[in-house]
Scaffold this motif. Structure first.
Motif, PDB file in Angstrom:
ATOM      1  N   PRO A 124      -0.251  10.475   9.610  1.00 13.26           N
ATOM      2  CA  PRO A 124      -1.013  11.630  10.102  1.00 13.26           C
ATOM      3  C   PRO A 124      -0.327  12.396  11.226  1.00 13.26           C
ATOM      4  O   PRO A 124      -0.705  13.527  11.516  1.00 13.26           O
ATOM      5  N   TYR A 125       0.666  11.793  11.866  1.00 15.89           N
ATOM      6  CA  TYR A 125       1.411  12.498  12.927  1.00 15.89           C
ATOM      7  C   TYR A 125       1.967  13.821  12.424  1.00 15.89           C
ATOM      8  O   TYR A 125       1.970  14.830  13.131  1.00 15.89           O
ATOM      9  N   LYS A 183       0.770  15.750  10.353  1.00 15.85           N
ATOM     10  CA  LYS A 183      -0.273  16.763  10.160  1.00 15.85           C
ATOM     11  C   LYS A 183      -0.921  17.128  11.489  1.00 15.85           C
ATOM     12  O   LYS A 183      -1.976  17.748  11.520  1.00 15.85           O
ATOM     13  N   SER A 205      -1.786  14.918  14.102  1.00 17.74           N
ATOM     14  CA  SER A 205      -2.592  13.908  14.790  1.00 17.74           C
ATOM     15  C   SER A 205      -1.829  13.293  15.964  1.00 17.74           C
ATOM     16  O   SER A 205      -0.608  13.106  15.898  1.00 17.74           O
ATOM     17  N   ARG A 253      -3.407   7.189  18.670  1.00 18.46           N
ATOM     18  CA  ARG A 253      -4.731   6.749  19.117  1.00 18.46           C
ATOM     19  C   ARG A 253      -4.665   5.360  19.728  1.00 18.46           C
ATOM     20  O   ARG A 253      -4.058   4.457  19.159  1.00 18.46           O
TER      21      ARG A 253
END
Length: 206
Positions: free
Chosen positions: A193-194, A196, A198, A201
């Motif tokens: 997801p990085y 995209k 993000s 976390r």
């Protein structure tokens, strides 16, 4: 006349032939380890996530069985979530030299070389002890930035071989280190997801 009774059923034959089970048994076994003791070398490498997580999982498993575990962090600042768990587990001994700033495009600074040297010195001292498992997290990435040299890591491997189980993680191990490994597992990134947008976390990525 009756045919001789077959010793293997059809399913077993298919697994052995590779028609089925190729994903489950991708390599033919050629022998058995004669000694069940410690002192094998593990390399967890690649661009995919999960290398440190795998090492942490092994640390927890080993500690659960009463083994003495030493977890040494290279190229990190010792603040990721697993360190809190380590502090509550008597037989996991955690060491990180301290803050490790990002290495910028200008290259490593004196503090980065010092961090790597202190972490390696601690790992070498563990190799001389009655330890069962030594985990050197991100040690292989020191080679990318030349804060350690390949021969220094080979020396650590040679000190541990046949004595202390050694785990090393990082992105790009040189062929010589892969050749010395008993376990070599590559982590391949398929999606993350990085890319995209993000952010990392707490508790998931660190």
């Amino acid at each position: 006349m009756k045919k001789p009774k077959e010793t293997k059923n059809a399913a077993e034959k298919e697994l052995q032939s590779g028609k089925k089970g190729g994903c489950y048994y991708p390599v033919t076994r050629s022998g058995f380890l004669k000694d069940g003791g410690f002192g094998l070398i593990h390399v967890y490498y690649g661009q995919g996530v999960g290398k440190t997580t795998r090492a942490v999982g092994l640390a927890v498993r080993a500690a659960g069985e009463g083994l003495e575990v030493h977890f040494v962090q290279f190229m990190k600042s010792g603040k990721s979530g697993e360190t809190l768990l380590f502090s509550r587990t008597p037989n996991i001994h955690f060491f990180c030299p301290g803050e490790h700033p990002f290495i910028l495009s200008s290259g490593p600074q004196a503090e980065h070389f010092e961090h790597a040297a202190r972490a390696l010195g601690h790992a070498l001292s563990v190799a001389d002890k009655e330890a069962h498992l030594l985990i050197c997290d991100e040690i292989l990435d020191t080679l990318i930035f030349d804060t350690l040299q390949k021969q220094q890591i080979v020396e650590l491997i040679e000190k541990c071989k046949g004595k202390v189980e050694l785990v090393m993680t990082g992105r790009c191990p040189p062929p010589e280190i892969l050749e010395l490994a008993d376990y070599a597992t590559e982590f391949v990134q398929v999606k993350h997801p990085y890319y995209k947008g993000s952010v990392a976390r707490k508790g998931i990525e660190f």
